[in-house]
Design a protein around this motif. Structure first.
Motif, PDB file in Angstrom:
ATOM      1  N   LEU A  98      22.906  -8.971 -28.738  1.00  0.00           N
ATOM      2  CA  LEU A  98      21.529  -8.581 -28.400  1.00  0.00           C
ATOM      3  C   LEU A  98      20.698  -9.776 -27.925  1.00  0.00           C
ATOM      4  O   LEU A  98      19.585  -9.602 -27.455  1.00  0.00           O
ATOM      5  CB  LEU A  98      20.849  -7.926 -29.610  1.00  0.00           C
ATOM      6  CG  LEU A  98      21.419  -6.579 -30.030  1.00  0.00           C
ATOM      7  CD1 LEU A  98      20.670  -6.019 -31.224  1.00  0.00           C
ATOM      8  CD2 LEU A  98      21.376  -5.587 -28.889  1.00  0.00           C
ATOM      9  N   GLN A 101      21.648 -11.564 -25.484  1.00  0.00           N
ATOM     10  CA  GLN A 101      21.839 -11.602 -24.034  1.00  0.00           C
ATOM     11  C   GLN A 101      20.766 -10.750 -23.376  1.00  0.00           C
ATOM     12  O   GLN A 101      20.223  -9.844 -23.987  1.00  0.00           O
ATOM     13  CB  GLN A 101      23.216 -11.020 -23.659  1.00  0.00           C
ATOM     14  CG  GLN A 101      24.316 -11.354 -24.618  1.00  0.00           C
ATOM     15  CD  GLN A 101      24.970 -12.667 -24.270  1.00  0.00           C
ATOM     16  OE1 GLN A 101      25.040 -13.027 -23.099  1.00  0.00           O
ATOM     17  NE2 GLN A 101      25.429 -13.398 -25.270  1.00  0.00           N
ATOM     18  N   LYS A 102      20.507 -11.086 -22.125  1.00  0.00           N
ATOM     19  CA  LYS A 102      19.532 -10.267 -21.393  1.00  0.00           C
ATOM     20  C   LYS A 102      20.205  -8.977 -20.954  1.00  0.00           C
ATOM     21  O   LYS A 102      20.909  -8.932 -19.953  1.00  0.00           O
ATOM     22  CB  LYS A 102      19.016 -11.041 -20.174  1.00  0.00           C
ATOM     23  CG  LYS A 102      18.074 -12.156 -20.558  1.00  0.00           C
ATOM     24  CD  LYS A 102      17.297 -12.663 -19.360  1.00  0.00           C
ATOM     25  CE  LYS A 102      16.434 -13.836 -19.735  1.00  0.00           C
ATOM     26  NZ  LYS A 102      17.259 -15.030 -20.116  1.00  0.00           N
ATOM     27  N   LEU A 103      20.004  -7.926 -21.723  1.00  0.00           N
ATOM     28  CA  LEU A 103      20.611  -6.644 -21.394  1.00  0.00           C
ATOM     29  C   LEU A 103      19.518  -5.581 -21.393  1.00  0.00           C
ATOM     30  O   LEU A 103      18.607  -5.622 -22.219  1.00  0.00           O
ATOM     31  CB  LEU A 103      21.668  -6.263 -22.437  1.00  0.00           C
ATOM     32  CG  LEU A 103      22.870  -7.194 -22.607  1.00  0.00           C
ATOM     33  CD1 LEU A 103      23.712  -6.774 -23.791  1.00  0.00           C
ATOM     34  CD2 LEU A 103      23.711  -7.192 -21.335  1.00  0.00           C
ATOM     35  N   VAL A 104      19.643  -4.642 -20.455  1.00  0.00           N
ATOM     36  CA  VAL A 104      18.667  -3.564 -20.408  1.00  0.00           C
ATOM     37  C   VAL A 104      18.848  -2.667 -21.624  1.00  0.00           C
ATOM     38  O   VAL A 104      19.966  -2.271 -21.930  1.00  0.00           O
ATOM     39  CB  VAL A 104      18.841  -2.731 -19.112  1.00  0.00           C
ATOM     40  CG1 VAL A 104      17.832  -1.593 -19.076  1.00  0.00           C
ATOM     41  CG2 VAL A 104      18.706  -3.623 -17.891  1.00  0.00           C
TER      42      VAL A 104
END
Lengths: 288, 318
Positions: free
Chosen positions: B120, B122-125
């Motif tokens: 989480l 990481q840059k994740l949508v």
């Protein structure tokens, strides 16, 4: 990031990066399913008719919404009474504990006293006492007072506060000293300073501590279990145990409906005060 | 420290003056402040002393007696209760179950929580939503969670059956099987804990200085090396906090267990926590219950002390 293109391992970065990205999204979806799956299962089962529950493979979407599961649950156990008990215990308990915590936190943050730090250490030390050590003695104390099966028996042992006091004191210590000084120059006494200056400035932390306290009391299980034994004095979480022994596994719809009733108030509070709850509960860790 | 501070504040001889009316006034003000301090802390201290500290003393005394919680007299039996417990194969079994339960849950939820935090981070949508939702089980009623998972584990109509069917197996009868009940319980507690642990780890991750990662990238170290050499050591204070709080919490875990297995089948899920409850409130054997509680208390203190020492050593290398 990719400044040194001379390195051979880095040249393979782009395709591997894309694969990694896909993998990460796959993991995110798996995680979402693991977290939400059980909650969705709860919500949907509470509305399923028996034909959708007692079937294999499981039905994900109820073919017919059966709201009467809630009625069944309500009749299988006196849930109205359980709710009332939980509301009384949670609200009075929270107000009482927050009062104790706020006064105590203010004293430790702003008033002079010899050996103040030692006293604060004594207070914090209570966190090291596991609840299971206090269980039997507290039961005996409450029983000596004749408070088994009463609201005082449910509420009073939970009025002492360590965690909320700690949170509030830490917050009060961060308030700018000038504001306190200004209040002093004004000739404001401590009571006025507390109500006019400190408490308004501590609103966010009061909400955080209050909500965490409230959720803890609503969910409390072992103390209400031992300090009450008549159905009329049980709280909602104990009601679930009661319902399970009553209905067994023969009416999952009603049992899930009752569980929804226990969970929804907390989820609603969590929805509105999510940021405060998370911040409050994780603060101890990050501030060391 | 506090005493010294207070005396400096009062400044008895600081200005070298005699007892002028002004100074007497200041004294009175300090006295009033002391009284106010006492008035403010007394309610809280009264409840904490009565319902947290006094029970420790009383419980220690009870552990040296034999008492059925009804008789007017408690027989003093010295350390008999402790001798009984440590020579009782059933109690040793309880300790074994407790170790598996606690280690399984603490290690499992730490590993899962850290993995989730790294994911989480990481840059994740959609990560914000998943993060919030994964925290939710931490604040839900254990009784409710136990009830939900009882249904999920139902071998005929539960959610686990299709999962087992996918690998061509039948779902075990989780809660009535002495082999599967304990792992089943552990799974439920992992589900309840992992989001909270991930959230705390995420806060820790955001405190790791970026320069360290940049330096590691310049050195060309891979993701795993970076994690092992930078991320994990930098998180050690958070890990310490989480291991302690999770261990203390897990030792006392009760609600999910009470709802799902009630210590059974047989004694396959009888942890120390359940044992104490059962001895006190089912068997009305105050002495053995109190002795069990003292054992839990001492174990928790030892664990905390050991970890505190371990952390001290770790932090020096930071």
């Amino acid at each position: 990031m990719t400044t040194s293109t001379v390195d051979s391992p880095l040249r393979t970065r782009s395709p591997r990066g894309r694969a990694g990205r896909v993998l990460r999204y796959v993991l995110l979806v798996v995680l979402a399913c693991v977290v939400l799956g059980p909650l969705y299962w709860l919500a949907s089962s509470a509305l399923k008719q028996n034909a959708d529950i007692y079937t294999y493979p499981p039905t994900w979407i109820p073919t017919h919404l059966r709201w009467s599961n809630f009625v069944d649950a309500w009749h299988a156990a006196p849930f109205g009474r359980f709710f009332l008990n939980s509301l009384i215990v949670t609200s009075i308990g929270t107000v009482g504990e927050m009062l104790c915590a706020t006064l105590c936190a203010y004293a430790f943050a702003f008033l002079r006293f010899p050996f103040k730090k030692v006293l604060f250490g004594v207070l914090l030390g209570a966190m090291m006492v596991p609840g299971h050590v206090t269980l039997l003695p507290n039961y005996l104390t409450i029983s000596d007072l004749g408070w088994i099966n009463t609201y005082p028996g449910l509420i009073v042992p939970g009025l002492g506060s360590v965690f909320a006091t700690f949170l509030l004191r830490q917050h009060m210590l961060t308030l700018p000293g000038e504001i306190m000084d200004a209040a002093k120059v004004d000739g404001a006494g401590h009571l006025r300073t507390m109500f006019r200056v400190v408490l308004p400035l501590s609103r966010p932390m009061l909400v955080t501590a209050g909500v965490i306290t409230m959720v803890g009391k609503w969910n409390d299980f072992i103390w209400p279990l031992i300090v009450t034994n008549s159905t009329t004095m049980r709280t909602v979480p104990i009601g679930l145990l009661f319902l399970k022994t009553q209905e067994g596994y023969n009416n999952w719809g009603a049992i899930m409906a009752a569980t929804v009733l226990v969970v929804v108030p907390v989820l609603v509070v969590f929805f509105f005060a999510q940021r405060q709850i998370v911040a409050g509960l994780t603060q101890g860790a990050t501030k060391g | 420290m506090a005493a010294v501070d207070a005396r400096v504040d009062t400044g008895p001889r600081a200005d070298g003056t005699r007892a002028t009316p002004a100074r007497r006034g200041r004294h009175r003000r300090h006295l009033r402040e002391y009284l106010l301090f006492l008035a403010f802390i007394v309610p809280n201290f009264f409840f904490v002393l009565t319902f947290a500290y006094w029970p420790v003393v009383y419980n220690a005394y009870l552990s040296l007696t034999s008492w059925n919680m009804l008789a007017p007299v408690k027989d003093f039996v010295g350390l008999d209760n402790y001798v009984d417990l440590f020579t009782d194969p059933d109690f040793l079994g309880t300790l074994r179950v407790t170790v598996v339960f606690v280690v399984g849950i603490v290690v499992g939820s730490m590993v899962l929580g850290l993995a989730i935090a790294v994911l989480l981070n990481q840059k994740l949508v959609g990560r914000g939503f998943v993060r919030t939702m994964s925290f939710a089980p931490h604040i839900l009623s254990g009784a409710a969670i136990g009830t939900i998972w009882l249904f999920i584990f139902d071998p005929n109509y539960g959610l686990v059956r299709p999962l087992f069917a996918a690998v061509g197996a039948d779902s075990p009868n989780w809660m009535t099987s002495t082999t599967w009940a304990l792992p089943g319980l552990i799974i439920v507690y992992l589900w309840k804990n992992m989001g909270f642990i991930a959230t705390v780890y995420l806060a820790g991750l955001s405190n790791v200085p970026r320069e360290l990662y940049e330096a590691a990238a310049l050195d060309g170290s891979g993701a795993w090396t970076t994690f092992r050499k930078i991320t994990f050591p930098m998180l050690s204070p958070v890990t310490f906090f989480l291991v302690i709080t999770t261990t203390i919490g897990t030792f006392q875990a009760f609600d999910v267990l009470a709802l799902m297995t009630a210590g059974g089948p047989g004694s396959s899920t009888t942890t120390l926590s359940w044992f104490i409850y059962q001895q006190a409130f089912k068997a009305f054997d105050a002495g053995h219950a109190a002795a069990g509680a003292m054992i839990m208390f001492v174990v928790l203190i030892i664990i905390t002390a050991l970890q505190a020492r371990f952390l001290e050593r770790k932090v020096h290398y930071r």
